[in-house]
Design an enzyme around this catalytic site. Structure first.
Site, PDB file in Angstrom:
ATOM      1  CB  ILE A 136       3.519  -0.307  -3.968  1.00 32.21           C
ATOM      2  CG1 ILE A 136       4.533  -1.182  -3.239  1.00 32.21           C
ATOM      3  CG2 ILE A 136       3.707   1.163  -3.605  1.00 32.21           C
ATOM      4  CD1 ILE A 136       5.988  -0.829  -3.494  1.00 32.21           C
ATOM      5  N   PRO A 137      -0.020   0.491  -3.606  1.00 25.20           N
ATOM      6  CG  PRO A 137      -1.416   1.113  -1.851  1.00 25.20           C
ATOM      7  CD  PRO A 137      -0.091   0.469  -2.145  1.00 25.20           C
ATOM      8  CB  CYS A 138       0.660   3.830  -7.639  1.00 27.75           C
ATOM      9  SG  CYS A 138       0.616   2.459  -8.795  1.00 27.75           S
ATOM     10  CG  HIS A 139      -5.005   1.314  -7.107  1.00 31.30           C
ATOM     11  ND1 HIS A 139      -4.023   0.438  -6.653  1.00 31.30           N
ATOM     12  CD2 HIS A 139      -6.085   1.118  -6.315  1.00 31.30           C
ATOM     13  CE1 HIS A 139      -4.510  -0.264  -5.638  1.00 31.30           C
ATOM     14  NE2 HIS A 139      -5.756   0.139  -5.408  1.00 31.30           N
ATOM     15  NE  ARG A 140      -5.623   1.117  -1.816  1.00 35.10           N
ATOM     16  CZ  ARG A 140      -5.116   0.190  -1.022  1.00 35.10           C
ATOM     17  NH1 ARG A 140      -4.209   0.515  -0.111  1.00 35.10           N
ATOM     18  NH2 ARG A 140      -5.503  -1.059  -1.126  1.00 35.10           N
TER      19      ARG A 140
END
Length: 179
Positions: A136-140
């Site tokens: 779940i790409p919270c780094h984006r």
């Protein structure tokens, strides 16, 4: 009491703890994050389970897909995920899954997409509570000015993940060229 199988994985950007419960991944998080105990307690309480250090098919599949991601052979994960959090957190995490590989969004943009432009801090808090990092790409998620702000794995890990994805950042952001 049920158990959550856990195992660590040393990624090129930091060590992750992976957890599976009933053939679903419920944890892919930074081993040394500040909120480690809080996240672990939420997951264990939400599943009425305890951690047991052992392998599982889902963890092995996750490791394989993470290795492909870091080798730039995978852009999308197809691991069965189990989200443990409030309704609002799950809404935010669902929006994170809509951010395509190589793109970023601001916290403000996510709040607007959720229909509540004033919920920027709540979105940031939910983003920070994500226990399924990278998948779940919270780094984006970045600041509205294009700055790299807050990340459970640390800003260096965030920079490396965005660099790996060759992310198109908002505004003029030279922070990725620092390493």
């Amino acid at each position: 009491m049920e158990k959550i199988q856990v195992q660590t994985f040393k990624s090129p950007v930091g060590e992750l703890i992976l957890g599976s419960y009933q053939e679903q991944l419920c944890l892919c998080d930074w081993t040394f994050r500040k909120m480690r105990k809080t996240v672990d307690a939420r997951v264990q309480k939400g599943l009425n389970s305890t951690f047991e250090s052992e392998k599982s098919r889902v963890i092995e599949q996750t490791i394989r897909q993470l290795e492909e991601y870091f080798d730039q052979k995978r852009k999308v994960f197809d691991i069965p995920l189990l989200w443990i959090g409030s309704e609002f957190q799950r809404l935010v995490w669902g929006k994170l899954l809509e951010i395509p590989f190589g793109e970023t969004r601001s916290y403000g943009a996510l709040a607007r997409e959720l229909g509540n432009p004033d919920a920027i801090r709540a979105v940031a808090t939910a983003n920070g509570a994500n226990a399924l990092s990278i998948l779940i790409p919270c780094h984006r998620v970045i600041g509205s000015d294009g700055s790299l702000v807050g990340y459970a794995g640390g800003l260096e890990a965030k920079k490396k993940l965005l660099r790996l994805e060759d992310a198109q950042l908002l505004a003029n952001n030279d922070q990725l060229s620092m390493f």
